[in-house]
Design an enzyme around this catalytic site. Structure first.
Site, PDB file in Angstrom:
ATOM      1  N   TYR A  58      56.870  37.827  32.509  1.00  0.00           N
ATOM      2  CA  TYR A  58      56.281  38.248  33.486  1.00  0.00           C
ATOM      3  C   TYR A  58      57.631  39.002  34.117  1.00  0.00           C
ATOM      4  O   TYR A  58      58.367  38.415  34.734  1.00  0.00           O
ATOM      5  CB  TYR A  58      55.713  37.379  34.801  1.00  0.00           C
ATOM      6  CG  TYR A  58      54.523  36.634  34.196  1.00  0.00           C
ATOM      7  CD1 TYR A  58      53.795  37.063  33.229  1.00  0.00           C
ATOM      8  CD2 TYR A  58      54.080  35.330  34.945  1.00  0.00           C
ATOM      9  CE1 TYR A  58      52.579  36.119  32.946  1.00  0.00           C
ATOM     10  CE2 TYR A  58      52.977  34.768  34.584  1.00  0.00           C
ATOM     11  CZ  TYR A  58      52.340  35.302  33.497  1.00  0.00           C
ATOM     12  OH  TYR A  58      51.073  34.579  33.156  1.00  0.00           O
ATOM     13  N   LEU A 205      39.453  34.522  40.254  1.00  0.00           N
ATOM     14  CA  LEU A 205      38.626  35.678  41.122  1.00  0.00           C
ATOM     15  C   LEU A 205      38.280  36.899  40.221  1.00  0.00           C
ATOM     16  O   LEU A 205      38.072  37.928  40.686  1.00  0.00           O
ATOM     17  CB  LEU A 205      39.283  35.885  42.210  1.00  0.00           C
ATOM     18  CG  LEU A 205      39.900  34.667  43.145  1.00  0.00           C
ATOM     19  CD1 LEU A 205      40.670  34.832  44.281  1.00  0.00           C
ATOM     20  CD2 LEU A 205      38.271  34.104  43.777  1.00  0.00           C
TER      21      LEU A 205
END
Length: 315
Positions: A58, A205
Site C-alpha cells: 500500500y 461496505l
C-alpha cells in the site's frame, strides 16, 4: 466493542477493525490527509477498533510508515496486521512468494511500522510460481523469530488453507465479503468456522457503494481506482442502485445508517467473522464501530439476503 479471540493465546481484537489502505493508496488520492488519518487510527484504538490492517504494497510502503507513526507510543493497544506477497512492477502489481522475499519483507515492514513484531502476518496472495508450503514456511520462520505472533492468508481456497495448516497454524483468513460480494466467501465461511479460524472481511461496505457515498458514477474522485472498477462504470452503477436502495430501506426501518446495516449483515455471517471497513473520516469511523452492537432480525436479514447480485465483474 465486542471482541473475538484469535489464535491459541486468545488475543481479542474488536470485531470491527480499521482497514488503512485508503489512507494512502488507491482511493481518492486528492483527499489524502495524513494528520487526519493518524487521528482516525488513534480514535479507532479508543473505540476498541484495534485491528489495524495494512500491507507493504500500500503506497507502496507509505501506508505502513503512516501506521507506524500513528502507533508510536500506542503499539500495545493495537492488534497490528500487515501483509506480504505483492511487489510493484512497471505498470501493475505482481505476486512474489519466494522465501527470500518473505524473509526480507518482514524486516522491512517492522522498520516502517516502528515495532519489533506484528500480531498478524498475512500472505496477501498465493504466488502460483512458488509452492505455498515454501512461502508459508518462511512466514513461520518469522513467528519462530518473534517477528510475528500469528499468520494469516488472503483470498484463498479451503484447499490452500489446508496446505498451509500442514506447515504452521492459520489463525485468520481474509476475504472480500459484503452484500456487494457474497460469493467469494461462500465456501470459506463454513470451512473457517469448523476449523476455528477467524474470517476477516475486507471491503465490507462494497468500496463505499453500500454506505451511500456515491450518488452516481461521476461522484467517484478523479484518480480513484474505482473509476476503472467494472461495478462503478456508469451502466453498471445505475443497475446496482436497487442494491443500495435495499440497504437504505433496512437502515430506515431500524433507525441506523446504511453503513451500519451493511456491516451488521457481514457480522451476522458467523461468530468468527470480523470486518475491517476503511475510512479517513472520524465520523464514519465512529458510525462503523456502532455496528458491532447491532443485531439484525430475521426480517431484516431476509430482505438483505434477497437483494440482487451486483452488475459488473468483481475487481
Amino acid at each position: 466493542m465486542r471482541t473475538l479471540g484469535i489464535g491459541p493465546d486468545g488475543r481479542s481484537p474488536g470485531v470491527i477493525g480499521l482497514g488503512c489502505m485508503g489512507m494512502s493508496y488507491a482511493y481518492d488520492p486528492g483527499g489524502r490527509d495524513d494528520a487526519t488519518s493518524v487521528a482516525v487510527i488513534h480514535r479507532a484504538l479508543d473505540l476498541g477498533a484495534n485491528l489495524i490492517d495494512t500491507a507493504d504494497v500500500y503506497g507502496p510502503y507509505t501506508n505502513e510508515e503512516l501506521v507506524g507513526r500513528a502507533l508510536a507510543g500506542r503499539r500495545e493497544r493495537a492488534f497490528l496486521a500487515t501483509k506480504v506477497g505483492f511487489v510493484t512492477g512497471a505498470d501493475r502489481l505482481r505476486r512474489d512468494g519466494r522465501p527470500e522475499h518473505v524473509r526480507a519483507a518482514i524486516d522491512a515492514s517492522l522498520r516502517r511500522l516502528g515495532t519489533d513484531h506484528v500480531d498478524l502476518y498475512q500472505l496477501h496472495r498465493v504466488d502460483p510460481r512458488v509452492p505455498l508450503a515454501e512461502t508459508w514456511g518462511a512466514m513461520a520462520e518469522a513467528v519462530s523469530a518473534g517477528k510475528a505472533r500469528l499468520l494469516g492468508l488472503s483470498d484463498v481456497t479451503p484447499d490452500q488453507v489446508r496446505t498451509a495448516q500442514a506447515v504452521h497454524p492459520v489463525a485468520a483468513v481474509q476475504s472480500e465479503l459484503s452484500l456487494w460480494t457474497r460469493d467469494r466467501a461462500a465456501e470459506l465461511l463454513p470451512f473457517t468456522a469448523r476449523e476455528g479460524i477467524a474470517l476477516i472481511a475486507y471491503s465490507p461496505l462494497g468500496r463505499g457503494f453500500l454506505a451511500g457515498r456515491f450518488g452516481s458514477a461521476d461522484d467517484v474522485p478523479d484518480g480513484d481506482y474505482r473509476r476503472t472498477n467494472p461495478r462503478f462504470l456508469p451502466e453498471n452503477f445505475t443497475a446496482n442502485l436497487p442494491l443500495a436502495a435495499g440497504v437504505r430501506e433496512v437502515a430506515r426501518r431500524r433507525g441506523i445508517t446504511p453503513a451500519q446495516t451493511a456491516l451488521a449483515w457481514v457480522l451476522s455471517r458467523g461468530a468468527h467473522v470480523l470486518a475491517i471497513p476503511g475510512t479517513k473520516n472520524p465520523r464514519y469511523l465512529t458510525d462503523n464501530t456502532v455496528a458491532a452492537g447491532i443485531r439484525l432480525d430475521d426480517a431484516d436479514l431476509a430482505l438483505l439476503d434477497a437483494l440482487p447480485e451486483p452488475a459488473g465483474a468483481r475487481q
